[in-house]
Design an enzyme around this catalytic site. Structure first.
Site, PDB file in Angstrom:
ATOM      1  CB  SER A 175      -0.946  -0.044   1.205  1.00 45.03           C
ATOM      2  OG  SER A 175      -1.885   0.986   1.146  1.00 45.03           O
ATOM      3  CG  ASP A 341      -6.672  -2.431  -4.061  1.00 45.50           C
ATOM      4  OD1 ASP A 341      -7.416  -1.455  -3.822  1.00 45.50           O
ATOM      5  OD2 ASP A 341      -5.481  -2.489  -3.673  1.00 45.50           O
ATOM      6  CG  HIS A 372      -5.604  -1.931  -0.285  1.00 44.64           C
ATOM      7  ND1 HIS A 372      -4.800  -1.472  -1.299  1.00 44.64           N
ATOM      8  CD2 HIS A 372      -5.124  -1.368   0.855  1.00 44.64           C
ATOM      9  CE1 HIS A 372      -3.890  -0.646  -0.811  1.00 44.64           C
ATOM     10  NE2 HIS A 372      -4.055  -0.570   0.492  1.00 44.64           N
TER      11      HIS A 372
END
Length: 390
Positions: A175, A341, A372
Protein backbone atom coordinates in the site's frame (compact mmCIF):
# COMPACT_ATOMS: atom_id res chain seq x y z
CA UNK A 1 -1.35 -24.18 2.73
CA UNK A 2 0.76 -23.86 -0.40
CA UNK A 3 3.84 -22.51 1.34
CA UNK A 4 3.96 -25.55 3.64
CA UNK A 5 4.38 -27.79 0.60
CA UNK A 6 7.32 -25.65 -0.45
CA UNK A 7 9.15 -26.49 2.78
CA UNK A 8 9.97 -29.87 1.29
CA UNK A 9 10.96 -28.46 -2.08
CA UNK A 10 13.33 -25.66 -1.06
CA UNK A 11 16.92 -26.84 -0.52
CA UNK A 12 18.77 -25.82 2.63
CA UNK A 13 20.74 -22.76 1.54
CA UNK A 14 21.23 -19.11 2.29
CA UNK A 15 17.89 -17.36 1.84
CA UNK A 16 17.70 -13.82 0.55
CA UNK A 17 16.69 -11.69 3.53
CA UNK A 18 13.38 -9.82 3.51
CA UNK A 19 12.67 -6.31 4.76
CA UNK A 20 9.01 -5.34 5.17
CA UNK A 21 7.78 -1.79 4.50
CA UNK A 22 4.16 -1.49 5.69
CA UNK A 23 1.26 0.63 4.52
CA UNK A 24 -0.69 3.35 6.31
CA UNK A 25 -2.16 2.40 9.70
CA UNK A 26 -0.03 -0.77 9.91
CA UNK A 27 2.82 0.48 12.13
CA UNK A 28 2.32 0.80 15.86
CA UNK A 29 2.90 4.22 17.38
CA UNK A 30 3.65 4.83 21.06
CA UNK A 31 3.17 8.15 22.85
CA UNK A 32 4.34 9.83 26.03
CA UNK A 33 2.36 12.77 27.37
CA UNK A 34 3.43 15.89 29.24
CA UNK A 35 0.64 18.31 28.34
CA UNK A 36 -0.20 21.58 30.06
CA UNK A 37 -3.94 21.02 29.84
CA UNK A 38 -6.58 18.39 29.12
CA UNK A 39 -8.70 18.37 25.97
CA UNK A 40 -11.53 16.88 28.08
CA UNK A 41 -11.82 16.46 31.83
CA UNK A 42 -11.47 12.67 31.53
CA UNK A 43 -8.29 12.76 29.39
CA UNK A 44 -4.80 12.38 30.83
CA UNK A 45 -2.28 15.21 30.75
CA UNK A 46 0.76 13.07 31.54
CA UNK A 47 1.74 9.46 30.93
CA UNK A 48 4.62 7.08 30.46
CA UNK A 49 4.98 5.43 27.05
CA UNK A 50 1.75 3.76 25.91
CA UNK A 51 0.21 2.45 22.66
CA UNK A 52 -1.31 5.33 20.72
CA UNK A 53 -1.95 3.26 17.58
CA UNK A 54 -3.55 0.80 17.38
CA UNK A 55 -5.27 0.27 20.71
CA UNK A 56 -8.83 -0.62 19.78
CA UNK A 57 -10.45 0.47 23.03
CA UNK A 58 -9.11 4.00 22.58
CA UNK A 59 -11.43 4.45 19.57
CA UNK A 60 -14.63 3.64 21.45
CA UNK A 61 -17.04 6.14 23.01
CA UNK A 62 -15.63 9.23 24.75
CA UNK A 63 -12.11 7.78 24.73
CA UNK A 64 -11.86 8.67 21.04
CA UNK A 65 -11.66 12.36 21.98
CA UNK A 66 -8.53 11.78 24.07
CA UNK A 67 -6.97 9.59 21.40
CA UNK A 68 -7.67 12.10 18.63
CA UNK A 69 -6.18 14.98 20.62
CA UNK A 70 -2.93 13.03 21.08
CA UNK A 71 -2.81 11.59 17.54
CA UNK A 72 -3.49 14.80 15.60
CA UNK A 73 -0.77 16.97 14.08
CA UNK A 74 0.09 20.64 14.08
CA UNK A 75 1.00 22.57 10.94
CA UNK A 76 3.09 25.71 11.26
CA UNK A 77 5.10 27.49 8.56
CA UNK A 78 4.97 24.49 6.25
CA UNK A 79 6.01 21.94 8.90
CA UNK A 80 3.90 19.12 10.36
CA UNK A 81 4.60 18.01 13.94
CA UNK A 82 3.09 16.49 17.06
CA UNK A 83 1.01 18.80 19.20
CA UNK A 84 2.72 20.33 22.28
CA UNK A 85 3.25 17.86 25.11
CA UNK A 86 3.02 14.76 22.90
CA UNK A 87 6.15 12.71 22.16
CA UNK A 88 5.90 9.71 19.82
CA UNK A 89 8.02 6.76 18.72
CA UNK A 90 7.60 3.66 16.56
CA UNK A 91 8.60 0.39 18.27
CA UNK A 92 10.01 -2.77 16.71
CA UNK A 93 12.18 -1.35 13.93
CA UNK A 94 14.48 -4.08 12.60
CA UNK A 95 12.68 -6.89 14.42
CA UNK A 96 11.09 -9.89 12.74
CA UNK A 97 7.51 -10.03 14.04
CA UNK A 98 6.73 -6.32 14.49
CA UNK A 99 4.26 -6.30 11.60
CA UNK A 100 2.51 -9.62 12.26
CA UNK A 101 -0.55 -7.75 13.57
CA UNK A 102 -1.83 -4.19 13.40
CA UNK A 103 -3.50 -3.92 16.81
CA UNK A 104 -2.55 -4.47 20.45
CA UNK A 105 -4.88 -7.49 20.79
CA UNK A 106 -3.24 -9.36 17.86
CA UNK A 107 -6.68 -9.48 16.26
CA UNK A 108 -6.01 -7.78 12.92
CA UNK A 109 -3.58 -9.94 10.94
CA UNK A 110 -1.09 -8.16 8.72
CA UNK A 111 2.19 -9.76 7.60
CA UNK A 112 1.97 -12.72 10.01
CA UNK A 113 1.26 -15.40 7.38
CA UNK A 114 4.12 -14.21 5.20
CA UNK A 115 6.57 -13.98 8.12
CA UNK A 116 5.60 -17.45 9.36
CA UNK A 117 6.08 -18.85 5.86
CA UNK A 118 9.56 -17.38 5.49
CA UNK A 119 10.68 -18.34 8.98
CA UNK A 120 9.53 -21.95 8.42
CA UNK A 121 11.91 -22.38 5.49
CA UNK A 122 15.15 -24.32 5.88
CA UNK A 123 17.98 -21.91 6.54
CA UNK A 124 15.80 -19.12 7.99
CA UNK A 125 17.50 -17.18 10.79
CA UNK A 126 15.80 -15.17 13.54
CA UNK A 127 16.68 -11.51 13.32
CA UNK A 128 18.09 -11.84 9.80
CA UNK A 129 15.71 -13.55 7.37
CA UNK A 130 12.80 -11.17 8.04
CA UNK A 131 13.13 -7.66 9.41
CA UNK A 132 10.49 -4.96 9.78
CA UNK A 133 10.78 -1.30 8.85
CA UNK A 134 7.73 0.35 10.46
CA UNK A 135 7.34 4.14 10.41
CA UNK A 136 5.07 6.88 11.66
CA UNK A 137 2.62 6.91 8.76
CA UNK A 138 1.28 10.30 9.80
CA UNK A 139 4.40 11.80 8.24
CA UNK A 140 5.41 11.70 4.59
CA UNK A 141 8.08 13.21 2.35
CA UNK A 142 9.41 15.89 2.51
CA UNK A 143 9.33 15.89 6.33
CA UNK A 144 12.43 15.64 8.49
CA UNK A 145 10.88 12.56 10.12
CA UNK A 146 10.65 10.83 6.74
CA UNK A 147 14.25 11.74 5.92
CA UNK A 148 15.34 10.14 9.20
CA UNK A 149 13.28 7.07 8.34
CA UNK A 150 15.00 6.79 4.96
CA UNK A 151 18.38 6.96 6.74
CA UNK A 152 17.32 4.19 9.14
CA UNK A 153 15.94 2.06 6.31
CA UNK A 154 19.16 2.41 4.32
CA UNK A 155 21.23 1.37 7.33
CA UNK A 156 18.87 -1.55 8.04
CA UNK A 157 19.38 -2.79 4.47
CA UNK A 158 23.16 -2.45 4.78
CA UNK A 159 23.22 -4.22 8.16
CA UNK A 160 20.97 -7.01 6.89
CA UNK A 161 23.15 -7.45 3.81
CA UNK A 162 26.23 -7.89 6.04
CA UNK A 163 24.45 -10.19 8.53
CA UNK A 164 23.36 -12.50 5.72
CA UNK A 165 26.85 -13.01 4.27
CA UNK A 166 26.47 -10.33 1.60
CA UNK A 167 23.17 -11.72 0.35
CA UNK A 168 21.15 -9.01 -1.38
CA UNK A 169 17.92 -7.91 0.28
CA UNK A 170 14.35 -8.33 -1.02
CA UNK A 171 12.14 -5.36 -0.12
CA UNK A 172 8.45 -6.15 0.29
CA UNK A 173 6.06 -3.21 0.53
CA UNK A 174 2.31 -2.88 0.90
CA UNK A 175 0.00 0.00 0.00
CA UNK A 176 1.48 3.35 1.11
CA UNK A 177 4.68 1.40 1.68
CA UNK A 178 4.96 1.17 -2.11
CA UNK A 179 4.91 4.94 -2.60
CA UNK A 180 7.27 5.30 0.36
CA UNK A 181 9.66 2.71 -1.12
CA UNK A 182 9.66 4.20 -4.64
CA UNK A 183 10.46 7.62 -3.17
CA UNK A 184 13.17 6.10 -0.94
CA UNK A 185 14.81 4.25 -3.84
CA UNK A 186 15.01 7.48 -5.82
CA UNK A 187 17.35 8.90 -3.14
CA UNK A 188 19.93 6.13 -3.67
CA UNK A 189 22.69 5.68 -6.23
CA UNK A 190 22.45 2.92 -8.81
CA UNK A 191 25.74 1.52 -7.49
CA UNK A 192 24.32 1.22 -3.96
CA UNK A 193 21.09 -0.39 -5.18
CA UNK A 194 22.94 -2.87 -7.37
CA UNK A 195 25.06 -3.95 -4.41
CA UNK A 196 22.40 -4.26 -1.70
CA UNK A 197 19.00 -4.94 -3.28
CA UNK A 198 18.08 -8.13 -5.12
CA UNK A 199 14.48 -7.12 -5.85
CA UNK A 200 11.48 -5.16 -4.70
CA UNK A 201 8.06 -6.78 -4.30
CA UNK A 202 5.27 -4.19 -4.36
CA UNK A 203 1.82 -5.31 -3.23
CA UNK A 204 -1.16 -2.96 -3.75
CA UNK A 205 1.03 0.11 -4.20
CA UNK A 206 -0.89 3.38 -4.00
CA UNK A 207 1.45 5.07 -6.47
CA UNK A 208 -0.90 7.61 -7.97
CA UNK A 209 -2.93 8.24 -4.83
CA UNK A 210 -6.42 7.07 -3.95
CA UNK A 211 -9.79 8.72 -4.58
CA UNK A 212 -10.90 7.39 -1.20
CA UNK A 213 -8.60 9.92 0.48
CA UNK A 214 -10.86 12.72 -0.73
CA UNK A 215 -13.77 11.29 1.28
CA UNK A 216 -11.43 10.77 4.24
CA UNK A 217 -10.71 14.50 4.33
CA UNK A 218 -14.14 15.79 3.34
CA UNK A 219 -16.49 13.83 5.56
CA UNK A 220 -15.30 10.52 6.89
CA UNK A 221 -11.89 10.03 8.48
CA UNK A 222 -9.99 6.76 8.10
CA UNK A 223 -11.90 4.61 10.58
CA UNK A 224 -14.98 2.68 9.43
CA UNK A 225 -16.99 2.43 12.63
CA UNK A 226 -20.66 3.33 13.24
CA UNK A 227 -21.21 6.79 14.71
CA UNK A 228 -22.69 5.34 17.88
CA UNK A 229 -19.39 3.49 18.46
CA UNK A 230 -16.90 6.16 17.41
CA UNK A 231 -17.74 9.69 16.29
CA UNK A 232 -17.09 9.98 12.55
CA UNK A 233 -16.58 13.75 12.56
CA UNK A 234 -13.94 13.46 15.27
CA UNK A 235 -12.07 11.11 12.93
CA UNK A 236 -12.69 13.44 9.97
CA UNK A 237 -11.37 16.50 11.80
CA UNK A 238 -8.32 14.53 12.92
CA UNK A 239 -7.66 13.27 9.37
CA UNK A 240 -7.50 16.85 8.13
CA UNK A 241 -4.44 17.46 10.32
CA UNK A 242 -2.43 14.41 9.17
CA UNK A 243 0.32 14.92 6.59
CA UNK A 244 0.08 11.39 5.20
CA UNK A 245 -3.55 11.85 4.17
CA UNK A 246 -2.63 14.73 1.87
CA UNK A 247 0.30 12.70 0.51
CA UNK A 248 -2.10 9.95 -0.62
CA UNK A 249 -4.52 12.23 -2.47
CA UNK A 250 -4.96 11.47 -6.19
CA UNK A 251 -2.67 13.54 -8.34
CA UNK A 252 -1.94 14.41 -11.93
CA UNK A 253 -0.91 13.14 -14.39
CA UNK A 254 -2.48 9.88 -13.15
CA UNK A 255 -5.76 11.83 -12.99
CA UNK A 256 -6.48 14.38 -15.66
CA UNK A 257 -6.94 17.95 -14.53
CA UNK A 258 -10.49 17.98 -15.90
CA UNK A 259 -11.63 14.71 -14.28
CA UNK A 260 -14.27 15.38 -11.63
CA UNK A 261 -13.45 13.64 -8.38
CA UNK A 262 -16.06 15.28 -6.15
CA UNK A 263 -19.22 17.00 -7.31
CA UNK A 264 -21.72 19.14 -5.44
CA UNK A 265 -24.67 21.11 -6.87
CA UNK A 266 -22.45 24.20 -6.78
CA UNK A 267 -19.01 22.95 -7.81
CA UNK A 268 -16.94 20.29 -9.54
CA UNK A 269 -13.62 19.46 -7.88
CA UNK A 270 -10.62 17.99 -9.69
CA UNK A 271 -6.92 17.59 -8.91
CA UNK A 272 -6.53 21.04 -10.46
CA UNK A 273 -8.66 22.85 -7.88
CA UNK A 274 -8.09 20.99 -4.61
CA UNK A 275 -7.27 24.39 -3.12
CA UNK A 276 -10.87 25.45 -3.71
CA UNK A 277 -12.15 22.20 -2.26
CA UNK A 278 -10.22 22.75 0.96
CA UNK A 279 -11.50 26.32 1.21
CA UNK A 280 -15.10 25.19 0.66
CA UNK A 281 -14.62 22.46 3.29
CA UNK A 282 -13.52 25.12 5.77
CA UNK A 283 -9.92 23.85 6.03
CA UNK A 284 -8.15 27.19 5.82
CA UNK A 285 -4.64 25.72 5.72
CA UNK A 286 -5.57 22.79 3.45
CA UNK A 287 -4.11 24.33 0.30
CA UNK A 288 -0.76 24.93 2.00
CA UNK A 289 -0.72 21.39 3.38
CA UNK A 290 -1.42 19.99 -0.08
CA UNK A 291 1.26 22.19 -1.63
CA UNK A 292 3.78 20.90 0.91
CA UNK A 293 3.43 17.24 -0.17
CA UNK A 294 2.08 17.48 -3.72
CA UNK A 295 5.41 17.08 -5.50
CA UNK A 296 7.28 15.12 -2.82
CA UNK A 297 6.69 11.58 -4.12
CA UNK A 298 8.57 9.73 -6.85
CA UNK A 299 6.80 7.21 -9.06
CA UNK A 300 9.32 6.85 -11.87
CA UNK A 301 11.39 3.77 -12.57
CA UNK A 302 12.98 2.60 -9.27
CA UNK A 303 16.14 1.17 -10.79
CA UNK A 304 15.78 -2.22 -9.09
CA UNK A 305 14.19 -5.45 -10.31
CA UNK A 306 10.51 -5.07 -9.41
CA UNK A 307 7.65 -7.54 -8.96
CA UNK A 308 4.30 -5.78 -9.05
CA UNK A 309 1.23 -7.42 -7.44
CA UNK A 310 -2.26 -5.94 -7.23
CA UNK A 311 -5.93 -6.82 -7.13
CA UNK A 312 -8.53 -6.03 -9.76
CA UNK A 313 -12.23 -6.43 -10.62
CA UNK A 314 -13.30 -5.07 -7.22
CA UNK A 315 -15.62 -2.09 -6.85
CA UNK A 316 -13.44 0.86 -5.84
CA UNK A 317 -14.23 4.52 -5.24
CA UNK A 318 -13.80 6.42 -8.52
CA UNK A 319 -15.57 9.67 -7.60
CA UNK A 320 -18.10 11.12 -5.14
CA UNK A 321 -21.11 13.41 -5.39
CA UNK A 322 -23.59 15.24 -3.19
CA UNK A 323 -27.19 15.54 -4.31
CA UNK A 324 -27.95 18.27 -1.78
CA UNK A 325 -25.56 21.14 -1.10
CA UNK A 326 -26.51 21.27 2.58
CA UNK A 327 -25.02 17.80 3.06
CA UNK A 328 -21.55 19.03 2.06
CA UNK A 329 -19.16 18.45 3.75
CA UNK A 330 -20.40 16.84 6.97
CA UNK A 331 -22.52 14.07 5.49
CA UNK A 332 -21.09 11.08 3.60
CA UNK A 333 -21.30 11.56 -0.19
CA UNK A 334 -22.62 9.09 -2.75
CA UNK A 335 -19.97 6.94 -4.43
CA UNK A 336 -19.36 6.19 -8.10
CA UNK A 337 -17.36 2.98 -8.37
CA UNK A 338 -14.73 1.84 -10.84
CA UNK A 339 -12.10 -0.89 -11.04
CA UNK A 340 -9.43 -1.42 -8.44
CA UNK A 341 -8.67 -3.43 -5.31
CA UNK A 342 -11.46 -2.01 -3.16
CA UNK A 343 -9.30 0.83 -1.86
CA UNK A 344 -6.92 1.95 -4.61
CA UNK A 345 -8.12 2.55 -8.21
CA UNK A 346 -6.62 0.42 -10.97
CA UNK A 347 -4.76 3.28 -12.66
CA UNK A 348 -2.89 4.03 -9.42
CA UNK A 349 -2.04 0.38 -8.76
CA UNK A 350 -0.85 -0.09 -12.33
CA UNK A 351 1.76 2.68 -12.36
CA UNK A 352 4.41 0.05 -11.61
CA UNK A 353 3.30 -2.02 -14.63
CA UNK A 354 4.96 0.51 -16.92
CA UNK A 355 8.43 0.61 -15.39
CA UNK A 356 11.34 -0.82 -17.33
CA UNK A 357 12.59 -2.38 -14.09
CA UNK A 358 9.36 -4.35 -13.59
CA UNK A 359 10.06 -7.98 -14.48
CA UNK A 360 6.71 -9.46 -13.40
CA UNK A 361 3.15 -8.19 -13.07
CA UNK A 362 0.61 -10.33 -11.21
CA UNK A 363 -3.04 -9.32 -10.82
CA UNK A 364 -5.49 -11.22 -8.65
CA UNK A 365 -9.15 -10.96 -9.63
CA UNK A 366 -11.82 -10.66 -6.96
CA UNK A 367 -12.07 -9.69 -3.31
CA UNK A 368 -11.08 -13.06 -1.83
CA UNK A 369 -7.55 -12.91 -3.24
CA UNK A 370 -7.00 -9.37 -4.54
CA UNK A 371 -8.62 -7.06 -1.99
CA UNK A 372 -6.28 -4.32 -0.82
CA UNK A 373 -5.42 -5.79 2.58
CA UNK A 374 -6.03 -9.46 1.83
CA UNK A 375 -3.49 -9.59 -1.00
CA UNK A 376 -0.51 -10.00 1.34
CA UNK A 377 -2.24 -12.98 2.96
CA UNK A 378 -3.04 -14.59 -0.40
CA UNK A 379 -1.27 -17.96 -0.46
CA UNK A 380 -0.29 -17.54 -4.11
CA UNK A 381 1.37 -14.24 -3.26
CA UNK A 382 3.24 -15.85 -0.36
CA UNK A 383 4.32 -18.70 -2.63
CA UNK A 384 5.73 -16.18 -5.12
CA UNK A 385 7.73 -14.48 -2.37
CA UNK A 386 9.16 -17.79 -1.16
CA UNK A 387 10.23 -18.71 -4.67
CA UNK A 388 11.91 -15.33 -5.08
CA UNK A 389 13.94 -15.41 -1.85
CA UNK A 390 14.97 -19.09 -2.16
Amino acid sequence: MLWIVLLFLVPVQSLKPVILVPGALASRIEAKLNKSERSHFYCSKTSDWYTLWLKLQSLIGPAVNCWADNFKMEFNEGVFSNTPGVETRVPGFGEGHTLDYVDNFSYIHYFKDLVDAVMSLPGAQDGVSVRSAPYDFRYSPPSKECELYFDRLKKLIEDTYKASNSSKVVLISHSLGGLTTSTFLNTLSEEWKDKHIHAWVSAAGVFGGAIKEVKVLVSHGVINLPDFVSNRLVHRNLARTVMGNYFMLPRSPIWGKDEVILQTPKANYTTDNFEQLFADMGVTDGAEKWKTVRDASFIGDPGVKTYCFNGKDIATSASFYYKDQKDFPDQIPETVSGDGDGTVPARSLQVCHKWNSTVQVTEYSGADVGEHDKIIQNQEFIKSVIELIS
